[in-house]
Every structure is written in structure tokens, then in C-alpha cells.
Design a protein around this motif. Structure first.
Motif, mmCIF file in Angstrom:
data_model
loop_
_atom_site.group_PDB
_atom_site.id
_atom_site.type_symbol
_atom_site.label_atom_id
_atom_site.label_comp_id
_atom_site.label_asym_id
_atom_site.label_seq_id
_atom_site.Cartn_x
_atom_site.Cartn_y
_atom_site.Cartn_z
ATOM 1 N N ILE A 1 0.839 -1.204 0.000
ATOM 2 C CA ILE A 1 0.000 0.000 0.000
ATOM 3 C C ILE A 1 0.872 1.250 0.000
ATOM 4 O O ILE A 1 0.584 2.226 -0.709
ATOM 5 C CB ILE A 1 -0.967 -0.025 1.200
ATOM 6 C CG1 ILE A 1 -2.004 -1.144 0.983
ATOM 7 C CG2 ILE A 1 -1.639 1.331 1.402
ATOM 8 C CD1 ILE A 1 -2.783 -1.524 2.227
ATOM 9 N N LEU B 1 -4.673 1.560 -5.808
ATOM 10 C CA LEU B 1 -4.895 0.384 -4.966
ATOM 11 C C LEU B 1 -5.367 -0.805 -5.799
ATOM 12 O O LEU B 1 -4.971 -1.944 -5.540
ATOM 13 C CB LEU B 1 -5.895 0.692 -3.847
ATOM 14 C CG LEU B 1 -5.366 1.554 -2.703
ATOM 15 C CD1 LEU B 1 -6.485 1.867 -1.700
ATOM 16 C CD2 LEU B 1 -4.199 0.872 -2.004
ATOM 17 N N VAL C 1 -8.890 -3.809 3.539
ATOM 18 C CA VAL C 1 -8.263 -2.497 3.656
ATOM 19 C C VAL C 1 -9.372 -1.481 3.886
ATOM 20 O O VAL C 1 -10.268 -1.337 3.053
ATOM 21 C CB VAL C 1 -7.463 -2.149 2.381
ATOM 22 C CG1 VAL C 1 -6.853 -0.759 2.497
ATOM 23 C CG2 VAL C 1 -6.395 -3.206 2.121
#
Length: 180
Positions: free
Chosen positions: A37, A84, A111
Motif C-alpha cells: 500500500i 490500490l 483495507v
């Protein structure tokens, strides 16, 4: 308040949660996702943190690592979502001020994207620290999760919602005085 299925990007997906004993490998799995990330978002990710049951040593949990990502504005999907997705995550939940993604393959990570200062961040952290510090709270929470696991839910979010009363009680024990 019932979970609003309209927030589910691809609709409900039936699930049967299974609670497994704490796995010493969960922090390493979190770290792998933290790095992924961080590379994908750079400075747009103000914080990337391990939250949820897998962040509490000794607590049985679903084998799914929860990651908190603090962004400027989760509602501004153009600022981060494509990156992402390229990093291997897919949007699962779209709620005002919150986005939840999961790993495209394996689905062993969630997430959660929030803006700095969101009360949900404070509650995640407070619950995590309370569970880490109090064995009786860990036992209470794990017992509640085990009582709900093993049956089919219309979507995993319904299972999460069913844990709400226990989570709220534990947050109050931990000192939370705000709205739940």
C-alpha cells in the motif's frame, strides 16, 4: 441500525466465517500489505496500520488481516482507488467517509480507508489496545465471535454487524464516550 447492502459494490456475497487460533504470521502478512500500500499510494497514505482481531496477540480470529489506511478524503476515489486496484485490491464497500477493499486474489486482507480524525479510527485503535491489555476482554470478544461463526450469513458485513453489541460494550469498558 442494519447494514445497508446498497454499500456493497458487487452485492452481498454469502459467507460462513471460521474462527482460527491466533497466528504468529499475521503481523508479517500485515507488513507485506503495508509495504504494498505504501508503494502504491506514497504520501497519500498518511498512516497504514494493523487493526482488527489479527492485530491482537492471543485472540482467535478469521484468517483475514485488517488494514487501516488514513487518506485525505476516502470519498475522492480518483485520488487513490486506481492505484490500490493496480496493487491487487478491489473495492468492496462504498460508504460516506469509508471505503473497504479486499485483496483480489486470496481475499485474506481487508483495507479500510478513512480520513484523519474520523471517529472510526479512534474506535479501532481503542478496541485493539483494550483487547491487547485485557485477557478477559479478549476472551469475551472471542467467545462472541465463535458463537456467531460457523453459520451462513448473507454477507460478511452482516456477521460484523452481529458482533456490534459486544464491540460496543468493550468500547465503553475501554473508555469510549462518543456515539456508537
Amino acid at each position: 441500525m442494519a447494514f445497508d447492502e446498497r454499500a456493497l459494490v458487487r452485492g452481498p456475497q454469502p459467507a460462513v466465517p471460521e474462527i482460527v487460533p491466533y497466528d504468529d504470521g499475521w503481523p508479517d502478512r500485515f507488513e507485506q500489505h503495508r509495504r504494498r500500500i505504501a508503494v502504491a499510494l506514497g504520501s497519500r497514505a498518511h498512516e497504514v496500520e494493523h487493526i482488527g482481531s489479527t492485530s491482537v496477540p492471543g485472540l482467535g480470529a478469521k484468517d483475514v488481516v485488517d488494514v487501516l489506511v488514513v487518506l485525505d478524503d476516502p470519498d475522492d476515489e480518483a485520488a487513490y482507488l486506481t492505484d490500490l486496484e493496480r496493487a491487487g485490491y478491489e473495492l468492496r464497500v462504498r460508504e460516506p467517509g469509508h471505503r473497504a477493499l479486499r485483496e483480489t486474489s486470496g481475499r485474506r486482507v481487508n483495507v479500510h480507508c478513512y480520513a484523519a480524525g474520523d471517529d472510526e479510527i479512534t474506535k479501532y485503535r481503542l478496541l485493539r489496545e483494550h483487547l491487547r491489555a485485557h485477557e478477559d476482554a479478549r476472551r469475551t470478544y472471542e467467545d462472541a465471535k465463535r458463537a456467531l461463526a460457523g453459520r451462513e450469513w448473507p454477507d460478511m458485513n452482516h456477521y460484523a454487524e452481529a458482533k456490534g453489541p459486544t464491540i460496543h460494550r468493550l468500547l465503553r469498558e475501554a473508555g469510549w464516550t462518543g456515539a456508537l
